[in-house]
Design an enzyme around this catalytic site. Structure first.
Site, PDB file in Angstrom:
ATOM      1  N   CYS A 257       0.837  -1.417  -0.138  1.00 35.04           N
ATOM      2  CA  CYS A 257       0.085   0.146  -0.146  1.00 35.04           C
ATOM      3  C   CYS A 257       0.911   1.216  -0.034  1.00 35.04           C
ATOM      4  O   CYS A 257       0.298   2.239  -0.479  1.00 35.04           O
ATOM      5  CB  CYS A 257      -1.078   0.010   1.206  1.00 35.04           C
ATOM      6  SG  CYS A 257      -1.880  -1.263   1.153  1.00 35.04           S
TER       7      CYS A 257
ATOM      8  N   HIS B 142      -3.206   7.182   3.168  1.00 32.97           N
ATOM      9  CA  HIS B 142      -3.477   5.804   2.894  1.00 32.97           C
ATOM     10  C   HIS B 142      -4.760   5.666   3.193  1.00 32.97           C
ATOM     11  O   HIS B 142      -5.144   5.830   4.398  1.00 32.97           O
ATOM     12  CB  HIS B 142      -2.454   4.865   3.367  1.00 32.97           C
ATOM     13  CG  HIS B 142      -2.868   3.342   2.729  1.00 32.97           C
ATOM     14  ND1 HIS B 142      -3.820   3.173   1.425  1.00 32.97           N
ATOM     15  CD2 HIS B 142      -3.159   2.166   3.598  1.00 32.97           C
ATOM     16  CE1 HIS B 142      -3.934   1.762   1.784  1.00 32.97           C
ATOM     17  NE2 HIS B 142      -3.718   1.300   2.827  1.00 32.97           N
TER      18      HIS B 142
ATOM     19  N   ASN C   2     -10.453   0.166   0.669  1.00 36.58           N
ATOM     20  CA  ASN C   2      -8.875   0.268   0.696  1.00 36.58           C
ATOM     21  C   ASN C   2      -8.609  -0.354  -0.676  1.00 36.58           C
ATOM     22  O   ASN C   2      -8.854  -1.420  -0.903  1.00 36.58           O
ATOM     23  CB  ASN C   2      -8.683  -0.582   1.926  1.00 36.58           C
ATOM     24  CG  ASN C   2      -7.020  -0.840   1.711  1.00 36.58           C
ATOM     25  OD1 ASN C   2      -6.284  -0.250   0.879  1.00 36.58           O
ATOM     26  ND2 ASN C   2      -6.229  -1.057   2.943  1.00 36.58           N
TER      27      ASN C   2
HETATM   28  O1  UT7 Z   1      -3.640  -1.505   3.923  1.00 39.23           O
HETATM   29  C1  UT7 Z   1      -3.618  -1.936   4.895  1.00 39.23           C
HETATM   30  C2  UT7 Z   1      -4.604  -3.259   5.318  1.00 39.23           C
HETATM   31  N1  UT7 Z   1      -4.947  -3.483   6.656  1.00 39.23           N
HETATM   32  C3  UT7 Z   1      -5.585  -2.622   7.744  1.00 39.23           C
HETATM   33  O2  UT7 Z   1      -5.798  -1.332   7.650  1.00 39.23           O
HETATM   34  C4  UT7 Z   1      -5.986  -3.303   8.763  1.00 39.23           C
HETATM   35  C5  UT7 Z   1      -5.769  -2.514  10.077  1.00 39.23           C
HETATM   36  N2  UT7 Z   1      -6.906  -3.052  11.006  1.00 39.23           N
HETATM   37  C6  UT7 Z   1      -8.091  -2.779  11.141  1.00 39.23           C
HETATM   38  O3  UT7 Z   1      -8.501  -1.942  10.429  1.00 39.23           O
HETATM   39  C7  UT7 Z   1      -8.998  -3.439  11.934  1.00 39.23           C
HETATM   40  O4  UT7 Z   1      -8.040  -4.384  12.932  1.00 39.23           O
HETATM   41  C8  UT7 Z   1     -10.245  -4.340  11.685  1.00 39.23           C
HETATM   42  C9  UT7 Z   1     -11.140  -3.497  10.808  1.00 39.23           C
HETATM   43  C10 UT7 Z   1      -9.759  -5.181  10.431  1.00 39.23           C
HETATM   44  C11 UT7 Z   1     -10.542  -5.038  12.646  1.00 39.23           C
HETATM   45  O5  UT7 Z   1     -11.334  -4.253  13.746  1.00 39.23           O
HETATM   46  P1  UT7 Z   1     -11.169  -4.700  15.060  1.00 39.23           P
HETATM   47  O6  UT7 Z   1     -11.806  -3.747  16.038  1.00 39.23           O
HETATM   48  O7  UT7 Z   1      -9.736  -4.758  15.302  1.00 39.23           O
HETATM   49  O8  UT7 Z   1     -11.784  -6.015  15.095  1.00 39.23           O
HETATM   50  P2  UT7 Z   1     -11.204  -7.353  15.649  1.00 39.23           P
HETATM   51  O9  UT7 Z   1     -10.435  -8.077  14.652  1.00 39.23           O
HETATM   52  O10 UT7 Z   1     -10.739  -7.268  17.042  1.00 39.23           O
HETATM   53  O11 UT7 Z   1     -12.699  -8.395  15.857  1.00 39.23           O
HETATM   54  C12 UT7 Z   1     -13.555  -8.133  16.542  1.00 39.23           C
HETATM   55  C13 UT7 Z   1     -14.824  -9.186  16.266  1.00 39.23           C
HETATM   56  C14 UT7 Z   1     -14.287 -10.574  16.407  1.00 39.23           C
HETATM   57  O12 UT7 Z   1     -15.271 -11.410  16.981  1.00 39.23           O
HETATM   58  P3  UT7 Z   1     -15.314 -11.817  18.392  1.00 39.23           P
HETATM   59  O13 UT7 Z   1     -14.152 -12.833  18.559  1.00 39.23           O
HETATM   60  O14 UT7 Z   1     -14.982 -10.556  19.304  1.00 39.23           O
HETATM   61  O15 UT7 Z   1     -16.322 -12.768  18.799  1.00 39.23           O
HETATM   62  C15 UT7 Z   1     -14.293 -10.781  14.814  1.00 39.23           C
HETATM   63  O16 UT7 Z   1     -14.493 -12.255  14.595  1.00 39.23           O
HETATM   64  O17 UT7 Z   1     -15.334  -8.836  15.054  1.00 39.23           O
HETATM   65  C16 UT7 Z   1     -15.470  -9.914  14.284  1.00 39.23           C
HETATM   66  N3  UT7 Z   1     -15.320  -9.774  12.907  1.00 39.23           N
HETATM   67  C17 UT7 Z   1     -16.381  -9.282  12.088  1.00 39.23           C
HETATM   68  N4  UT7 Z   1     -17.692  -9.310  12.531  1.00 39.23           N
HETATM   69  C18 UT7 Z   1     -18.515  -9.014  11.390  1.00 39.23           C
HETATM   70  C19 UT7 Z   1     -14.000  -9.473  12.296  1.00 39.23           C
HETATM   71  N5  UT7 Z   1     -14.497  -9.160  10.883  1.00 39.23           N
HETATM   72  C20 UT7 Z   1     -15.814  -9.044  10.829  1.00 39.23           C
HETATM   73  C21 UT7 Z   1     -16.615  -8.666   9.792  1.00 39.23           C
HETATM   74  N6  UT7 Z   1     -18.288  -8.732  10.203  1.00 39.23           N
HETATM   75  N7  UT7 Z   1     -16.389  -8.387   8.800  1.00 39.23           N
END
Ligand code: UT7
Length: 335
Positions: free
Chosen positions: A121, A262, A292
Site C-alpha cells: 500500500c 492511505h 482500501n
Molecule cells: O492497507 C492496510 C490494510 N489493513 C488494515 O488497514 C487493517 C488495520 N486493522 C483494522 O482496520 C482493524 O483491525 C479491523 C477493521 C480489520 C478489525 O477491527 P477490530 O476492531 O480490530 O476487530 P477484531 O479483529 O478485534 O474483531 C472483533 C470481532 C471478532 O469477533 P469476536 O472474536 O469478538 O467474537 C471478529 O471475529 O469482530 C469479528 N469480525 C467481524 N464481524 C462482522 C471480524 N470481521 C468481521 C466482519 N463482520 N467483517
C-alpha cells in the site's frame, strides 16, 4: 538539518495530468452480507467503508491502461512523450512481464522505459520519490501508475480481510519543477515467521529437486492479515513519516494545505491526524465509497481533487501511507 540539505531535497515535480479508473461494479456492505456473516453496521463503524468497486475477475492491467489513457488526455500529451512508466502494484497479472510493459504496449508509449515496483500500500508514495529521482537523473516525463486488483487475491470466506478492499487504478504524469519536494521512506521488515499482512505467491513446486526441509510453510494462497498488529503499526508509522517529511521540506505541519493519507481505515486516519495536530478539514478521504485499494488510493484521490479543481498551484501537499512489509512513507510536495 542545514540549508544545503534542504535545498537538495527541494528539487521538486509538477503534476502535468492525472487519471483514474474505478470499475463499474459497486459492491455495498449489504451486498457482502449475502454470502458473509457480517453487517453494514460492523464494517462501517470499524472502517468507515460503505462500498467499494470490483473488477469482476478481469485482469489488473485493464485498469492501469485506462488510468494511463485518462492521465495522458488530462495532460494533453501523447504516449510517445512519456519516457518512463513506473507501475506500483502488489496484485500484478504476471510475475513477468511487468505491468508497466503491458501498459506501454497498450498505450503506445514507444519511448518509455518500464518498471514495476511493489511496496504494497505504500507503493504510490515510494513511487513518487523514485519518479522524482528519475526526473533528476535525466528522464523528462515520468508516468507513475498505481493499479490494484485486490479481489483477484482475496479470500472471500475470510470476513476479517475481504470486506476492506476494492479495485481501482490511478495515474499521474510528472516533470521536473522548481518546487519543494521532500520524502521520508521507511520499512520495518518482518520475517516469514509472522508476515502480519501478506499474500503468498501462488505456484506449485514441480521441480524434481526439492529441499523439503526448507520450503516455506503453508500460508494459504490469499490475503491474510493480523488486523490488530497492522492497526497498531499504522497509527504510529503514519505520523512518524509525515513529521519527518515535513521537517525535511522545511515546512511546518501547520503549513500543509492538504493531507492525503492511505485509505485503509477511517479510525486509523483520525488517530494519525490527531497525533499530527492537523485540522480534519485539510484531510482528504474517499474510503467510504472506494474502500482500501492499496497503493491505488492516493492517485485516485489526486485525480478526484484535480478534476474538481481543488489542486491549486503553490499548495503544500502531504501524502502518507503504510502497508505490508511493513513499509511506510510520506512525501511533502509543493504544487
Ligand atoms: O492497507 C492496510 C490494510 N489493513 C488494515 O488497514 C487493517 C488495520 N486493522 C483494522 O482496520 C482493524 O483491525 C479491523 C477493521 C480489520 C478489525 O477491527 P477490530 O476492531 O480490530 O476487530 P477484531 O479483529 O478485534 O474483531 C472483533 C470481532 C471478532 O469477533 P469476536 O472474536 O469478538 O467474537 C471478529 O471475529 O469482530 C469479528 N469480525 C467481524 N464481524 C462482522 C471480524 N470481521 C468481521 C466482519 N463482520 N467483517
Amino acid at each position: 538539518m542545514n540549508s544545503e540539505n534542504i535545498l537538495e531535497n527541494n528539487r521538486g515535480v509538477k503534476i502535468l495530468g492525472t487519471g483514474s479508473y474505478s470499475p463499474p461494479l459497486k459492491i455495498t456492505n449489504d451486498d457482502l452480507t449475502k454470502f458473509l456473516d457480517t453487517s453494514d453496521e460492523w464494517i462501517y463503524t470499524r472502517t468507515g467503508i460503505k462500498s467499494r468497486h470490483y473488477n469482476e475477475g478481469r485482469p489488473n492491467h485493464i485498469m492501469a491502461v485506462e488510468a494511463a489513457k485518462r492521465a495522458l488526455e488530462n495532460a494533453k500529451l501523447c504516449a510517445a512523450e512519456i519516457d518512463y512508466i513506473l507501475v506500483s502494484t502488489c496484485t500484478p497479472d504476471f510475475f513477468f512481464p511487468t505491468t508497466a510493459c503491458i501498459v506501454q504496449h497498450e498505450i503506445g508509449a514507444v519511448n518509455a522505459a518500464c518498471l514495476d515496483i511493489n511496496a504494497a500500500c505504500t507503493g504510490f508514495v515510494m513511487g513518487l520519490d523514485l519518479a522524482r529521482n528519475l526526473l533528476y537523473g535525466g528522464y523528462d516525463r515520468v508516468m507513475l501508475i498505481a493499479s490494484e486488483c485486490l479481489t483477484n487475491q482475496l479470500d472471500f470466506e475470510d470476513r476479517t480481510s475481504c470486506v476492506l478492499f476494492g479495485d481501482e487504478a490511478g495515474a499521474v504524469i510528472l516533470e521536473r519543477a522548481d518546487k519543494t519536494f521532500a520524502a521520508c521512506m521507511k520499512a520495518k521488515g518482518v520475517g516469514v515467521e509472522n508476515p502480519v499482512l501478506y499474500s503468498k505467491t501462488e505456484y506449485d513446486l514441480n521441480s524434481p529437486f526439492i529441499d523439503s526441509e526448507h520450503t516455506l510453510p503453508d500460508y494459504g494462497k490469499r490475503v491474510q492479515m493480523s488486523g490488530t498488529d497492522v492497526y497498531k503499526f499504522a497509527v504510529d508509522a503514519m505520523p512518524e513519516a509525515a513529521k519527518a517529511a515535513c521537517e525535511k521540506s522545511g515546512f511546518s505541519l501547520d503549513e500543509i494545505d492538504l493531507l492525503i493519507p492511505h485509505q485503509a481505515n477511517v479510525r486509523i486516519i483520525q488517530t494519525a491526524v490527531k497525533t499530527l495536530g492537523i485540522s480534519s478539514e485539510k484531510v482528504h478521504t474517499n474510503i467510504e465509497t472506494h474502500g482500501n485499494t492499496s497503493s491505488a488510493c492516493m492517485p485516485v484521490c489526486l485525480d478526484d481533487l484535480n478534476r474538481s479543481g481543488k489542486l491549486k498551484a503553490g499548495m503544500k501537499l502531504c501524502l502518507v501511507g503504510f502497508g505490508a512489509g511493513l513499509t511506510y512513507g510520506s512525501v511533502v510536495m509543493e504544487l
